[in-house]
Design an enzyme around this catalytic site. Structure first.
Site: not given
Ligand code: NAP
Length: 291
Positions: A78, A114
């Protein structure tokens, strides 16, 4: 050009679409988008393309060369994809990520659907008006950036952002502060908040297979408060279950996925997306009975 094909067969006029990702074969986008095209008898086909990072540039050139009308872009492309487009829409550029490409006669423009998809899902499914509301966001990753930007454009009173890595919350708040009153807070401060109208998890905590985990404990839920989660596997996270039991209005993540696709469909075809058809197709493929 014959762009209608009620039989749904691929022929010499079929307009091509797809999703680029790595991995990609778990994606529900082909099922959802092909259902939408079928609903209107549009002669189009949408497939999943497993594009490795070192072939992304070639893949984007392929959109132009092969005349694809549109492509969705998912993890991990992305951000990188923005380097290969002719134009990036202003919102996508502020967010720093593109998930939808529109091909206008060989000129590629990138959008981010998104965040606006999340807000449309939230408003449609809960009926809420975000103006003047106090919003608390947990997480500051890629998805949070799009969602916070879209929420900020709705005129909330404030957006407080907490993240495991505190600096990322502060950085996201700073980037969005031109659009709303945004601030970064510590994770420990979450349990003291008692005035949130919308509390939103954008982290991956609670996602399959770690379904018993919650992004924050000791939250002060109150009746009428909306608690929302971007995760849609499981469909309802443990965190949402606890919030629902405490009287909060829960908002699940599946709607964001449906509406980000709905916006892409609308950008590509100029027609209102058949949202319920798209939702049913995804639910069927997840083998969940339609509600
Ligand atoms: P990302 O960029 O990897 O960000 C992950 C986020 O989760 C960061 O804030 C990270 O914190 C936090 N995190 C991960 N593991 C953690 C832990 N063990 N304890 C505390 N915080 C933790 O991922 P993303 O693309 O933003 O996606 C995040 C979520 O949104 C996923 O579950 C994904 O499936 C969901 N999502 C859903 C949709 C939809 O259409 N519904 C679309 C996109 C994403 P740090 O910064 O400290 O690492």
């Amino acid at each position: 050009m014959n762009n209608r094909n009620s039989a749904g067969a691929i022929d010499s006029h079929t307009i091509l679409y797809g999703v680029f990702g790595d991995p990609v074969h778990h994606s529900k986008s082909p099922v959802m988008m092909n259902a939408a095209f079928r609903e209107f008898g549009i002669n189009a086909a949408y497939a999943a393309f497993h594009v490795k990072p070192d072939r992304l540039r070639d893949a984007v050139c392929g959109i132009r060369a092969l005349g694809f009308r549109g492509v969705n872009v998912t993890i991990p492309h992305k951000v990188e994809v923005m380097n290969y487009l002719d134009e990036v829409d202003e919102a996508a550029s502020i967010i720093g990520a593109v998930n939808t490409i529109v091909n206008e006669n060989g000129r590629l423009t990138g959008y981010n659907t998104d965040g606006i998809g999340y807000v449309r899902s939230l408003k449609t499914e809960t009926g809420c008006d975000l103006r003047g509301k106090r919003i608390v966001v947990i997480g500051a990753g890629g998805a949070a950036r799009g969602v916070v930007y879209a929420l900020a454009r709705e005129g909330p009173a404030s957006i407080r952002i907490a993240n495991r890595t505190r600096d990322k919350a502060a950085e996201l708040a700073k980037d969005m502060s031109a659009f709303a009153d945004c601030s970064g807070i510590n994770m420990e401060e979450l349990s003291a908040i008692s005035d949130a109208d919308l509390l939103l998890n954008t982290t991956s905590v609670g996602m399959h297979p770690h379904k018993d985990q919650v992004p924050a404990a000791n939250i002060r839920y109150r009746p009428g408060m909306i608690v929302s989660d971007l995760i849609y596997n499981p469909l309802e996270t443990r965190w949402l279950q606890l919030a629902g039991q405490a009287g909060a209005i829960v908002h699940r993540g599946l709607g964001m996925f449906i509406y980000q696709g709905a916006y892409a469909f609308e950008y590509w075809t100029g027609r209102p997306a058949p949202v319920e058809v798209m939702r049913e197709a995804v639910m069927r493929s997840l083998q969940i009975p339609a509600e």
